[in-house]
Design an enzyme around this catalytic site. Structure first.
Site: not given
Length: 501
Positions: A148, A172, A225, A280
């Site tokens: 996201f 996706k 993650s 990140c």
């Protein structure tokens, strides 16, 4: 209310079953719904991709690069609209969203050079009248599963190179901010990409699992993650796929006593709170080597106090909300945890006013202002765990060696930075630190598109980083051809019985 569909075989396709709500993070209100793909809908997208792939694979490199150039121009022309969609659904401010698009376009521009990137080697006369040469060919249908926090940039780390190399690509995206994917799909069509070569399946774990299991999907790229990255890697490889899965991070900035503390403070605030810390590559831990801690914290706090928090579509805003209420609440929980572990909460983002109005915790939407925790104990959870929000932690260390030991002792190895005016210390740091991407007086060392992005340890599962040369290799496989052609002088009609010569 927005109705976000799939994009299959060159057209938007309504889902046939489940949907999920899309929120405006600045208000907390539902802004639309996104369709969640079933197994059958994923299979339809894969079948369309598989059918379109052979003709695209056989198209010339020049034709592919021409489509990439047109796509790049269309993306540039529509960058404001793309940034608006990102701000609406993710929450980041418009300027930050524009920066995301710009960095993604760097990979598109890199992929435009695919005729050069796919050049092989040639050796003449490896044996008598025998030549050898190498070529790289596409894999087939490949997929990208993206997070996201960068709904445009991270997909652009993947699909430009995959498509330029001759593959068909299925995206996706995150169901939290899916609109950007459909705009990019429509721009691909306008650029002349054949239907089926770029598809979008919106969805959740159902879609992810089917892409990981489908026998016609040859490779999967993932960013997210660490627990999910590990799951994607293990599931995909168990089904015979090539997988690159990038996981989480806990990025430290080591500040030596000789560093320019004004530069450090600017860098720490920019890298810690940009995109509300949902990066990140965000700097989330500052390792301040004695005796600079007190002065550095004062400079950081003074800069934080001047930041303006507000909706992404307000030009005055420098930082927006977090993406969902659940995520905001998880990040907030680390504030009390840090204090319980012995840290000092010197800036409480719950009390930050939103555009000079009410405090963040009292404002509708998913708000948390920039937060600073000082005197964080080494080894504490807030020092080690990925928080993924606007929480900057300050750890006091006594030496360079103690700082490097803390960095190397962590679970992650994504990015790190050192701030110093000592070239010898910087060179030693880049050699000793066990991290994939390193900044020297650069707080967010995201490589340019012609290098590759990726970390070490639990920040990466698989052997290949994204974009750059490694990205080209991930989406292709090599062949070595050995050929021999008879000399034309051996030709001619001979009616005699054939014998060996």
């Amino acid at each position: 209310m927005k109705n976000i569909t799939h994009w299959i075989a060159g057209n938007p396709v309504e889902g046939s079953g489940r949907t999920s709500e899309i929120f405006n993070p600045a208000t907390g209100e539902v802004s639309g719904q996104v369709h969640l793909a079933s197994v059958a809908e994923v299979d339809t997208a894969v079948a369309a991709a598989a059918a379109a792939y052979p003709a695209w694979r056989d198209s010339s490199l020049v034709k592919r690069s021409q489509v990439l150039f047109r796509f790049r121009e269309l993306m540039y022309a529509n960058r404001d609209e793309l940034a608006r969609l990102i701000s609406e659904e993710h929450g980041k401010v418009h300027s930050d969203a524009l920066g995301e698009v710009a960095r993604g376009l760097e990979v598109v521009e890199f992929a435009c050079g695919i005729p050069h990137l796919l050049k092989g080697g040639f050796s003449e006369g490896v044996s008598t009248r025998v030549d050898s040469y190498s070529i790289r060919q596409p894999l087939g249908v490949v997929a990208g599963i993206t997070p996201f926090n960068f709904p445009a940039m991270v997909p652009m780390w993947m699909f430009p190179i995959a498509i330029a190399a001759g593959n068909a690509f299925i995206l996706k995206p995150s169901e939290k901010d899916p609109s950007a994917s459909l705009l990019m799909a429509s721009l691909w069509k306008q650029a002349g990409l054949p239907d089926g070569i770029f598809s979008v399946v919106q969805g959740d774990k159902v879609a992810v699992d089917r892409l990981l299991e489908h026998p016609d999907v040859r490779a999967v790229s993932f960013v997210g993650s660490t627990p999910i990255a590990k799951y994607v890697y293990e599931t995909g490889t168990s089904h015979g796929k090539r997988v690159q899965a990038l996981g989480g991070a806990k990025n430290h900035m080591l500040v030596l006593p000789d560093a320019d503390l004004d530069l450090v403070a600017d860098a720490a605030v920019s890298a810690g709170f940009g995109s509300a810390g949902e990066r990140c590559m965000a700097i989330s831990v500052v390792l301040a080597v004695d005796p600079v801690g007190d002065e550095l914290v004062d400079k950081i706090v003074s800069r934080v106090s001047e930041l303006t928090i507000g909706p992404g579509d307000d030009p005055a805003s420098q930082m927006g909300p977090l993406v969902t209420r659940v995520h905001r609440d998880k990040v907030v929980s680390y504030l009390d945890l840090g204090v319980a572990e012995g840290a000092k909460l010197v800036v409480d983002g719950r009390r930050t006013p939103v555009l000079a109005g009410t405090a963040a915790e009292d404002t509708p939407g998913f708000w948390l202002g920039p937060t600073v925790l000082d005197h964080v104990p080494a080894g504490s959870r807030v020092q080690q765990e990925e928080i993924f929000g606007p929480v900057l932690t300050i750890v006091r260390v006594s030496s360079y060696e103690e700082g490097v030991e803390l960095i190397n002792g962590g679970e992650f190895g994504n990015g790190t930075a050192i701030f110093t005016n000592d070239g010898g210390a910087a060179r030693r740091f880049q050699n000793e630190v066990e991290v994939g991407m390193i900044g020297i007086n650069v707080p967010i060392p995201v490589p340019m598109a012609f290098y590759s992005f990726g970390g070490w340890k639990s920040s990466l599962f698989g052997d290949t980083h994204v974009h750059g040369t490694e990205g080209v290799h991930f989406y292709t496989r090599g062949k070595v051809v050995t050929s021999r052609w008879l000399d034309p002088s051996h030709g001619g009609v001979n009616l005699g019985f054939p014998t060996n010569k």
